[in-house]
Design an enzyme around this catalytic site. Sequence first.
Site, PDB file in Angstrom:
ATOM      1  N   LYS A 123     -11.335  21.499 -17.562  1.00  0.00           N
ATOM      2  CA  LYS A 123     -11.649  20.540 -16.508  1.00  0.00           C
ATOM      3  C   LYS A 123     -13.052  20.818 -15.990  1.00  0.00           C
ATOM      4  CE  LYS A 123     -10.016  18.621 -12.108  1.00  0.00           C
ATOM      5  NZ  LYS A 123      -8.942  18.593 -11.109  1.00  0.00           N
ATOM      6  N   ASP A 228      -3.601  14.245  -1.854  1.00  0.00           N
ATOM      7  CA  ASP A 228      -3.732  13.169  -2.843  1.00  0.00           C
ATOM      8  C   ASP A 228      -2.499  13.175  -3.750  1.00  0.00           C
ATOM      9  OD1 ASP A 228      -4.956  10.992  -3.971  1.00  0.00           O
ATOM     10  OD2 ASP A 228      -6.350  12.136  -5.209  1.00  0.00           O
TER      11      ASP A 228
END
Length: 351
Positions: A123, A228
Site C-alpha cells: 500500500k 470511515d
Amino acid sequence: MVKFDVRQLRYLSREEFRCLVSLEMGMKNHEVVPSELIASIANLRHGGCYKILRDLVQYKLVRYDHKNGIRGYHLTYAGYDYLALRSLCNQEAIYSIGNKIGVGKESDIYIAADEEGEQHVLKLHRLGRVCFRKVKEKRDYLKRRKNASWLYLSRLAAEREYSFLKALHERGYPVPEPVSWNRHAIVMKLVQGYPLSQVKTITNTAKVYTRLMDLVSRLAQMGLIHGDFNEFNLMIDDRERITVIDLPQMISTSHANAEYYFDRDVECIRTWFRKRYNFDSDDRPYLSDIVCESAVDVEMKASGYSRDLASQFEELTLKKEDEEEGESDNYESERDEEDEESEGEDEESEE
C-alpha cells in the site's frame, strides 16, 4: 495520477540513490533544495552530482523547479516510491511487485511477493490528490507544524496506519497482518476476500450485520473510532468473515466529535444493508453505552486524545505495576513462610 513504473529501479546506481536520499534529507527544511546542498549532503563533486540529478529528472524521479527566486530540485512520488521500495527489498519484505488491485483517494494498492513467493499487499499512501486536498485541515498529521510536503504527510499517514494495524492485530481484531513499513509504504499479508461493496448477496445477512456492529463496538471498547467504517473498507470472504482495512483516519473516543463519527460509522452500515440487502434493524450500538476497557487510543496517540488522558493512563499503568509488584512480594513472603514451616515440621519428625 502517479505512474508507478519500477523497471528503472534495478538499474539505478549507488550514487543515484545517494542523491535521492540527500534530496530527501534536504527537503526537511527546504521546499526546493539547491544542487549545491544536495552535493554537500551526498558528499559528491558538484559536477558529478549535477549529471546524476539531470538523469534523475529524465527518469521523472526528481523535478527541477524554482520558487521565491531559489532554483533547485524536489522529489516526486516516483522517486519516493523508489526509496521506499529499495528499503523494503533490503529488509526482505518484498521481492517482486505485480498488478494494481485497488486505488483510493489516498493510496494505491499493489500485489507483491517475498523471495519465498508468499503474496503480500503493498500500500502506497498518496496524499495530495486533487480530490482530497482538505486532508491537512481534517487530519492532525502535522501536529504543531504549520507546513509540510505531501510526501511527508503520506509518510505520517503510513506510519500511523502501520501502528494501528500492529496494535489491533496483536489484540485479535480482524485487520490485515502487518509485515513491514518504510516511508509512505506498508506491506501487509494478503487478505482472501472481496470488498463488501462488490458483494450482491449474503447468505446470513442478520449474522453479518450483527458482526459488523460488534466490530464497531469492539473498537470503541479499545478507545478508538474507525471514522470511515463503510462497505469500501470492509472485506468479506466466502465464509462471510469480516476484515477491516484502511485505518489512518482513526480517532479517539475522547475526540470532541467522537459521538458524531461513531454514529456515522454505524449509519453507513445500516444504510448499506438497507439499500443493497433490503435488511433493516433497530439493533445498533451507542457510544454512551460502551465502556472503554483498554486505552489503545492513548498508546497510539490517536487523534483527539488529550494530554490529561495520557497522564492518567501513565498513572494508572504505574499504579497497576506497583500493585503487581506488591502481589508478587506478598506471594514470595508467603512462600518463604511456608518453606520455614515445612522445615520446622521436618526437624520435629526427625527428632
